[in-house]
Design a protein around this motif. Structure first.
Motif, PDB file in Angstrom:
ATOM      1  N   ALA A   1       0.734  -1.315   0.109  1.00 19.44           N
ATOM      2  CA  ALA A   1      -0.036  -0.032  -0.116  1.00 19.44           C
ATOM      3  C   ALA A   1       0.963   1.277   0.027  1.00 19.44           C
ATOM      4  O   ALA A   1       0.565   2.163  -0.787  1.00 19.44           O
ATOM      5  N   ALA A   2       2.036   0.965   0.870  1.00 15.01           N
ATOM      6  CA  ALA A   2       3.004   2.478   0.971  1.00 15.01           C
ATOM      7  C   ALA A   2       3.426   2.667  -0.547  1.00 15.01           C
ATOM      8  O   ALA A   2       3.256   3.664  -0.879  1.00 15.01           O
ATOM      9  N   ARG A   3       4.040   1.393  -1.436  1.00 20.04           N
ATOM     10  CA  ARG A   3       4.368   1.690  -2.649  1.00 20.04           C
ATOM     11  C   ARG A   3       3.593   2.094  -3.611  1.00 20.04           C
ATOM     12  O   ARG A   3       3.792   3.182  -4.464  1.00 20.04           O
ATOM     13  N   MET A   4       2.392   2.005  -3.413  1.00 22.84           N
ATOM     14  CA  MET A   4       1.216   2.555  -4.513  1.00 22.84           C
ATOM     15  C   MET A   4       0.947   3.994  -3.973  1.00 22.84           C
ATOM     16  O   MET A   4       0.631   4.693  -5.049  1.00 22.84           O
TER      17      MET A   4
ATOM     18  N   LYS B   1       3.038  19.155   3.602  1.00 19.23           N
ATOM     19  CA  LYS B   1       2.192  18.088   3.968  1.00 19.23           C
ATOM     20  C   LYS B   1       2.503  17.072   3.045  1.00 19.23           C
ATOM     21  O   LYS B   1       2.486  15.617   3.473  1.00 19.23           O
ATOM     22  N   THR B   2       2.491  17.222   1.784  1.00 21.33           N
ATOM     23  CA  THR B   2       3.187  16.212   0.760  1.00 21.33           C
ATOM     24  C   THR B   2       4.414  15.684   1.064  1.00 21.33           C
ATOM     25  O   THR B   2       4.462  14.464   1.080  1.00 21.33           O
ATOM     26  N   PHE B   3       5.268  16.531   1.339  1.00 19.80           N
ATOM     27  CA  PHE B   3       6.799  15.900   1.550  1.00 19.80           C
ATOM     28  C   PHE B   3       6.584  15.213   3.053  1.00 19.80           C
ATOM     29  O   PHE B   3       7.411  14.188   3.074  1.00 19.80           O
ATOM     30  N   GLU B   4       5.705  15.513   3.875  1.00 15.55           N
ATOM     31  CA  GLU B   4       5.717  15.008   5.196  1.00 15.55           C
ATOM     32  C   GLU B   4       5.188  13.518   5.090  1.00 15.55           C
ATOM     33  O   GLU B   4       5.651  12.588   5.461  1.00 15.55           O
ATOM     34  N   THR B   5       4.069  13.536   4.106  1.00 14.84           N
ATOM     35  CA  THR B   5       3.640  12.243   3.760  1.00 14.84           C
ATOM     36  C   THR B   5       4.536  11.163   2.986  1.00 14.84           C
ATOM     37  O   THR B   5       4.718   9.967   3.308  1.00 14.84           O
ATOM     38  N   ALA B   6       5.053  11.620   2.146  1.00 14.30           N
ATOM     39  CA  ALA B   6       6.266  10.975   1.397  1.00 14.30           C
ATOM     40  C   ALA B   6       7.223  10.659   2.514  1.00 14.30           C
ATOM     41  O   ALA B   6       7.774   9.448   2.022  1.00 14.30           O
ATOM     42  N   GLY B   7       7.843  11.500   3.497  1.00 18.16           N
ATOM     43  CA  GLY B   7       8.695  10.921   4.350  1.00 18.16           C
ATOM     44  C   GLY B   7       8.281   9.789   5.216  1.00 18.16           C
ATOM     45  O   GLY B   7       9.009   8.912   5.437  1.00 18.16           O
ATOM     46  N   GLN B   8       6.809   9.692   5.311  1.00 14.64           N
ATOM     47  CA  GLN B   8       6.378   8.635   5.977  1.00 14.64           C
ATOM     48  C   GLN B   8       6.307   7.278   5.221  1.00 14.64           C
ATOM     49  O   GLN B   8       6.750   6.227   5.800  1.00 14.64           O
ATOM     50  N   LEU B   9       5.933   7.376   4.108  1.00 14.67           N
ATOM     51  CA  LEU B   9       5.866   6.234   3.384  1.00 14.67           C
ATOM     52  C   LEU B   9       7.053   5.661   2.702  1.00 14.67           C
ATOM     53  O   LEU B   9       7.234   4.529   2.585  1.00 14.67           O
ATOM     54  N   VAL B  10       8.207   6.363   2.595  1.00  7.38           N
ATOM     55  CA  VAL B  10       9.443   5.943   2.224  1.00  7.38           C
ATOM     56  C   VAL B  10      10.017   5.312   3.440  1.00  7.38           C
ATOM     57  O   VAL B  10      11.083   4.259   3.158  1.00  7.38           O
ATOM     58  N   GLN B  11       9.580   5.062   4.743  1.00 14.62           N
ATOM     59  CA  GLN B  11      10.028   4.095   5.815  1.00 14.62           C
ATOM     60  C   GLN B  11       9.550   2.709   5.378  1.00 14.62           C
ATOM     61  O   GLN B  11      10.153   1.754   6.247  1.00 14.62           O
ATOM     62  N   TYR B  12       8.706   2.550   4.649  1.00 14.08           N
ATOM     63  CA  TYR B  12       8.328   1.248   4.235  1.00 14.08           C
ATOM     64  C   TYR B  12       9.177   0.429   3.243  1.00 14.08           C
ATOM     65  O   TYR B  12      10.247   1.106   2.566  1.00 14.08           O
ATOM     66  N   ASN B  13       9.075  -0.816   3.273  1.00 13.20           N
ATOM     67  CA  ASN B  13       9.957  -1.641   2.535  1.00 13.20           C
ATOM     68  C   ASN B  13       9.546  -1.833   1.191  1.00 13.20           C
ATOM     69  O   ASN B  13       8.731  -2.711   0.815  1.00 13.20           O
ATOM     70  N   PHE B  14       9.906  -1.054   0.085  1.00 16.21           N
ATOM     71  CA  PHE B  14       9.665  -1.014  -1.214  1.00 16.21           C
ATOM     72  C   PHE B  14      10.959  -0.221  -1.722  1.00 16.21           C
ATOM     73  O   PHE B  14      11.542   0.530  -1.131  1.00 16.21           O
ATOM     74  N   ASP B  15      11.067  -0.644  -3.166  1.00 14.75           N
ATOM     75  CA  ASP B  15      12.295  -0.092  -4.122  1.00 14.75           C
ATOM     76  C   ASP B  15      11.956   1.293  -4.660  1.00 14.75           C
ATOM     77  O   ASP B  15      11.250   1.166  -5.544  1.00 14.75           O
ATOM     78  N   ARG B  16      12.396   2.245  -3.981  1.00  8.77           N
ATOM     79  CA  ARG B  16      11.986   3.759  -4.549  1.00  8.77           C
ATOM     80  C   ARG B  16      12.659   3.893  -6.170  1.00  8.77           C
ATOM     81  O   ARG B  16      12.093   4.450  -6.986  1.00  8.77           O
ATOM     82  N   ASN B  17      13.961   3.405  -6.283  1.00 10.94           N
ATOM     83  CA  ASN B  17      14.554   3.462  -7.349  1.00 10.94           C
ATOM     84  C   ASN B  17      13.520   2.898  -8.714  1.00 10.94           C
ATOM     85  O   ASN B  17      13.578   3.133  -9.884  1.00 10.94           O
ATOM     86  N   GLU B  18      13.037   1.571  -8.277  1.00 10.66           N
ATOM     87  CA  GLU B  18      12.139   0.747  -9.151  1.00 10.66           C
ATOM     88  C   GLU B  18      10.885   1.547  -9.393  1.00 10.66           C
ATOM     89  O   GLU B  18      10.339   1.522 -10.743  1.00 10.66           O
ATOM     90  N   VAL B  19      10.239   2.372  -8.364  1.00 15.79           N
ATOM     91  CA  VAL B  19       9.112   3.465  -8.950  1.00 15.79           C
ATOM     92  C   VAL B  19       9.621   4.373  -9.855  1.00 15.79           C
ATOM     93  O   VAL B  19       8.984   4.533 -10.777  1.00 15.79           O
ATOM     94  N   PHE B  20      10.796   4.996  -9.552  1.00 15.55           N
ATOM     95  CA  PHE B  20      11.237   6.150 -10.453  1.00 15.55           C
ATOM     96  C   PHE B  20      11.525   5.488 -11.787  1.00 15.55           C
ATOM     97  O   PHE B  20      11.091   6.150 -12.944  1.00 15.55           O
TER      98      PHE B  20
END
Length: 314
Positions: free
Chosen positions: A146-149, A169-188
């Protein structure tokens, strides 16, 4: 409002989530991200995500195919969709109760329960806000998927946090989401890597766009050009923001010829353009909108109207 939505989710055994036609990352992110949240916190419920799949979003997920009978007595949630005409899979009318969650202007106030926040950067950001309420109100948990999506949806609708809609608020939300286990590079990579043919088409755009002295720019991509570069209309969505790199540009429009119409993609660095989109069978955000033209003569009228808007912008 958020607690009312959570109560409705608790109430129904079958929940079907929709989003808009011609989906973008926020459409998938909000729709499937919310579906993952519901599955995580209510594993006994039957949850479906529907709509025509866009291959360019396969790196995120894929919707499901379901039978008509599944809609009977189901809760329907539509995310990231301003009006009923743009809801993908019109069987949404066959459900028992309809919830609208959206961040576009609420020109079409459909649904039995509505939550619209035009200040949100994305509908995915709103779904994270719903999760925060659920965490307090109903002990909700966030899954890695869910965090990745949701992260993908926020990245897509903020242009990697470059658009003015990206708030603290957007940056704060993103900061919370990146703490979960998914590959950000894969998303980008999935969102922004392009095949060589699209890079070549991007070169064509840079070589052939037109811009006046007030910063109004336009580019036309008729079928012949798309065929020359072996590109589909949906693939051009990756190129809409390309002209944003042009110095002194204020607003721009890209025309993409499809089977029976011409897609109109409007973007702006300041002038409000969603009123123009409404004039031509569309709508959207003040700085990012879409519309439809039915001839190249009509497309030329869009260009002239955009020039007026840019000339009047202070």
């Amino acid at each position: 409002m958020k607690r009312q939505i959570i109560d409705k989710i608790k109430q129904y055994k079958t929940i079907i989530l929709h989003r808009h036609v011609r989906p973008d990352p926020d459409a998938y992110g909000s729709q499937i991200g919310l579906a993952e949240l519901i599955r995580t916190n209510y594993p006994e419920k039957v949850v479906y995500t529907v709509g025509e799949h866009d291959d360019s979003l396969s790196f995120m997920a894929s919707p499901q195919q379901i039978e008509d009978a599944q809609f009977e007595k189901a809760l329907i949630i539509v995310t990231d969709t301003a009006n009923t005409e743009r809801i993908d899979d019109q069987r949404y009318v066959n459900g028992d109760f309809l919830i609208k969650i959206d961040h576009h202007p609420n020109d079409d106030a459909y649904g039995d329960l509505l939550w619209v926040d035009t200040d949100a950067s994305s509908c995915s950001e709103m779904i994270y806000e719903l999760y925060e309420e659920g965490k307090t109100y109903a002990d909700w948990k966030m899954s890695d998927e869910a965090a990745r999506m949701l992260f993908s949806g926020i990245v897509g609708d903020t242009g990697r946090f470059l658009y003015p809609s990206a708030s603290p608020k957007t940056f704060e939300t993103a900061g919370q989401l990146v703490q979960y286990n998914f590959d950000r590079n894969e998303v980008f990579d999935g969102m922004y890597e392009m095949e060589r043919k699209l890079l070549n088409l991007q070169g064509y755009i840079y070589q052939h766009f037109e811009m006046d002295e007030d910063g109004a720019a336009s580019i036309k991509l008729p079928k012949a050009i798309l065929q020359q570069y072996d590109a589909t209309p949906s693939e051009t969505s990756l190129l809409v923001s390309s002209l944003g790199n042009v110095k002194n540009i204020r607003a721009w429009v890209m025309f993409i010829e499809d089977n029976d119409a011409i897609r109109v993609r409007l973007r702006s660095k300041g002038p409000v353009i969603n009123g123009l989109a409404k004039k031509y069978n569309g709508g959207g955000h003040p700085l990012a909108s879409g519309a439809t033209a039915y001839s190249w003569e009509e497309a030329d009228r869009v260009i002239e109207d955009l020039k007026v808007i840019c000339s009047e912008y202070k």
